[in-house]
Enzyme design. Sequence first.
Site, PDB file in Angstrom:
ATOM      1  N   LYS A 175      39.393   7.257 -19.812  1.00  0.00           N
ATOM      2  CA  LYS A 175      39.902   6.448 -18.698  1.00  0.00           C
ATOM      3  C   LYS A 175      38.986   5.250 -18.435  1.00  0.00           C
ATOM      4  CE  LYS A 175      39.304  10.167 -16.496  1.00  0.00           C
ATOM      5  NZ  LYS A 175      39.124  11.229 -15.496  1.00  0.00           N
ATOM      6  N   THR A 208      38.878   5.524  -4.007  1.00  0.00           N
ATOM      7  CA  THR A 208      39.225   6.100  -5.314  1.00  0.00           C
ATOM      8  C   THR A 208      38.681   7.527  -5.453  1.00  0.00           C
ATOM      9  OG1 THR A 208      37.263   5.083  -6.266  1.00  0.00           O
ATOM     10  CG2 THR A 208      39.334   3.875  -6.525  1.00  0.00           C
ATOM     11  N   GLY A 210      38.801  11.107  -6.044  1.00  0.00           N
ATOM     12  CA  GLY A 210      39.803  12.034  -6.583  1.00  0.00           C
ATOM     13  C   GLY A 210      40.785  11.416  -7.566  1.00  0.00           C
ATOM     14  N   THR A 211      40.546  10.188  -8.012  1.00  0.00           N
ATOM     15  CA  THR A 211      41.501   9.558  -8.950  1.00  0.00           C
ATOM     16  C   THR A 211      41.592  10.342 -10.261  1.00  0.00           C
ATOM     17  OG1 THR A 211      39.758   8.044  -9.669  1.00  0.00           O
ATOM     18  CG2 THR A 211      41.382   7.179  -8.118  1.00  0.00           C
ATOM     19  N   GLY A 212      40.425  10.765 -10.778  1.00  0.00           N
ATOM     20  CA  GLY A 212      40.412  11.473 -12.061  1.00  0.00           C
ATOM     21  C   GLY A 212      41.131  12.810 -11.969  1.00  0.00           C
ATOM     22  N   CYS A 213      40.879  13.538 -10.889  1.00  0.00           N
ATOM     23  CA  CYS A 213      41.526  14.844 -10.689  1.00  0.00           C
ATOM     24  C   CYS A 213      43.037  14.666 -10.593  1.00  0.00           C
ATOM     25  CB  CYS A 213      41.037  15.500  -9.396  1.00  0.00           C
ATOM     26  SG  CYS A 213      39.262  15.727  -9.298  1.00  0.00           S
TER      27      CYS A 213
HETATM   28  N1  LIG Z   1      40.511   0.405  -9.169  1.00  0.00           N
HETATM   29  C1  LIG Z   1      41.469   0.963  -9.924  1.00  0.00           C
HETATM   30  N2  LIG Z   1      42.647   0.308 -10.117  1.00  0.00           N
HETATM   31  C2  LIG Z   1      43.631   0.857 -10.874  1.00  0.00           C
HETATM   32  N3  LIG Z   1      43.527   2.058 -11.491  1.00  0.00           N
HETATM   33  C3  LIG Z   1      42.381   2.741 -11.346  1.00  0.00           C
HETATM   34  C4  LIG Z   1      41.288   2.240 -10.561  1.00  0.00           C
HETATM   35  N4  LIG Z   1      40.271   3.156 -10.590  1.00  0.00           N
HETATM   36  C5  LIG Z   1      40.718   4.173 -11.352  1.00  0.00           C
HETATM   37  N5  LIG Z   1      41.966   3.933 -11.821  1.00  0.00           N
HETATM   38  C6  LIG Z   1      42.771   4.822 -12.659  1.00  0.00           C
HETATM   39  O1  LIG Z   1      42.618   6.141 -12.163  1.00  0.00           O
HETATM   40  C7  LIG Z   1      42.492   7.072 -13.230  1.00  0.00           C
HETATM   41  C8  LIG Z   1      41.130   7.768 -13.137  1.00  0.00           C
HETATM   42  O2  LIG Z   1      40.172   6.898 -13.679  1.00  0.00           O
HETATM   43  P1  LIG Z   1      38.599   6.918 -13.511  1.00  0.00           P
HETATM   44  O3  LIG Z   1      38.261   6.363 -12.163  1.00  0.00           O
HETATM   45  O4  LIG Z   1      38.059   6.213 -14.705  1.00  0.00           O
HETATM   46  O5  LIG Z   1      38.254   8.459 -13.590  1.00  0.00           O
HETATM   47  P2  LIG Z   1      37.307   9.396 -12.724  1.00  0.00           P
HETATM   48  O6  LIG Z   1      37.937   9.525 -11.366  1.00  0.00           O
HETATM   49  O7  LIG Z   1      37.306  10.662 -13.510  1.00  0.00           O
HETATM   50  O8  LIG Z   1      35.967   8.742 -12.663  1.00  0.00           O
HETATM   51  C9  LIG Z   1      42.696   6.264 -14.519  1.00  0.00           C
HETATM   52  O9  LIG Z   1      44.051   6.299 -14.902  1.00  0.00           O
HETATM   53  C10 LIG Z   1      42.280   4.868 -14.101  1.00  0.00           C
HETATM   54  O10 LIG Z   1      42.884   3.876 -14.897  1.00  0.00           O
HETATM   55  C1  LIG Z   2      35.444  19.683  -6.293  1.00  0.00           C
HETATM   56  C2  LIG Z   2      35.442  18.350  -6.951  1.00  0.00           C
HETATM   57  N1  LIG Z   2      35.957  18.219  -8.185  1.00  0.00           N
HETATM   58  C3  LIG Z   2      35.968  17.012  -8.791  1.00  0.00           C
HETATM   59  C4  LIG Z   2      35.440  15.892  -8.173  1.00  0.00           C
HETATM   60  C5  LIG Z   2      35.437  14.561  -8.890  1.00  0.00           C
HETATM   61  O1  LIG Z   2      36.187  13.630  -8.212  1.00  0.00           O
HETATM   62  P1  LIG Z   2      36.656  12.231  -8.818  1.00  0.00           P
HETATM   63  O2  LIG Z   2      38.064  12.443  -9.298  1.00  0.00           O
HETATM   64  O3  LIG Z   2      36.576  11.285  -7.673  1.00  0.00           O
HETATM   65  O4  LIG Z   2      35.735  11.870  -9.945  1.00  0.00           O
HETATM   66  C6  LIG Z   2      34.907  16.056  -6.893  1.00  0.00           C
HETATM   67  N2  LIG Z   2      34.375  15.007  -6.228  1.00  0.00           N
HETATM   68  N3  LIG Z   2      34.910  17.299  -6.306  1.00  0.00           N
END
Ligand SMILES: Nc1ncnc2c1ncn2[C@@H]1O[C@H](COP(=O)(O)OP(=O)(O)O)[C@@H](O)[C@H]1O
Ligand SMILES: Cc1ncc(COP(=O)(O)O)c(N)n1
Length: 272
Positions: A175, A208, A210-213
């Site tokens: 991602k 943002t 929890g976006t990854g989850c």
């Molecule tokens: N500022 C943003 N604008 C648009 N999409 C985003 C943004 N931040 C994250 N995403 C999207 O959210 C999802 C999670 O991405 P990311 O933030 O890289 O993961 P994580 O939450 O695991 O760190 C991906 O599909 C990414 O493209």
């Molecule tokens: C219990 C738990 N699991 C996962 C994440 C990662 O969160 P994010 O999607 O923001 O990287 C978190 N902050 N807490």
Amino acid sequence: MKVYKALTIAGSDSGGGAGIQADLKTFQELGVYGMSAITAVTAQNTLGVQGVYPLPVDAVTTQMDSIGEDLGVDAVKTGMLFSSEIISAVARKIRHYQWTNLVVDPVMIAKGGATLLEEEALTALVRDLIPLAAIVTPNIPEAATITRMTIENLAQREEAAKAIFQMGAQNVMIKGGHDEQSERVVDLLYDGKQFYYLEGERINTRHTHGTGCTFAAAITAELAKGIPVAEAVKTAKSFIKAAIEDQLGIGSGHGPTNHWAYQNRRRGEMMQ
Ligand SMILES: Nc1ncnc2c1ncn2[C@@H]1O[C@H](COP(=O)(O)OP(=O)(O)O)[C@@H](O)[C@H]1O
Ligand SMILES: Cc1ncc(COP(=O)(O)O)c(N)n1
């Protein structure tokens, strides 16, 4: 009516934006019955992580048995697993129940900086869990840690995706949320043959958490319905885009995304 069922094996986020809570909300919104096996309880809000309390390994595996012996699952997602003991035990149970459609989100560090995976657990993640995955969804720092590679451009990201594929995952999605210099957010999918880019505008927001989850949970929900990975990631991308754009604006720090947004928009489209 067929009821599609998904299980999340992850940590609890008291603030409701990430972890188990994000996963169950996402499953529900995408029409899938959600179940959970909690690995750790975190005390968390939009300001950061105030406490991490891992559960004993048998508390995790017994939850999985309760589900495996009775309800069954169509897809499984793993999130925060915390320790190598929990990872190995979870992998054993997944093999025991022959669960497929496994989405491995290799959660390591919360956006606020707290450790959600012990350093020595990386070996177990690579050895025991990644080979079972239908798809692994690391962010850029997680992909760099897993592969011990430097990832500063798209070519290096493609190399890292290949390396994770070689570890036994059927698909790898790296991602692009963390590539903050870029005006566009580019997620990269590799299926062992081809690279696919899912691109969108970078939304300018601090909300943002929890976006990854949420993104990985949306993939899981789609896989539970029998949708192929290449289609599932597209729906997940639309889901997370809506969830980030229609921010809730709650809490005084990095707020959660809006898990209602995707379906609210679809309902809006149907009314027109
Ligand atoms: N500022 C943003 N604008 C648009 N999409 C985003 C943004 N931040 C994250 N995403 C999207 O959210 C999802 C999670 O991405 P990311 O933030 O890289 O993961 P994580 O939450 O695991 O760190 C991906 O599909 C990414 O493209
Ligand atoms: C219990 C738990 N699991 C996962 C994440 C990662 O969160 P994010 O999607 O923001 O990287 C978190 N902050 N807490």
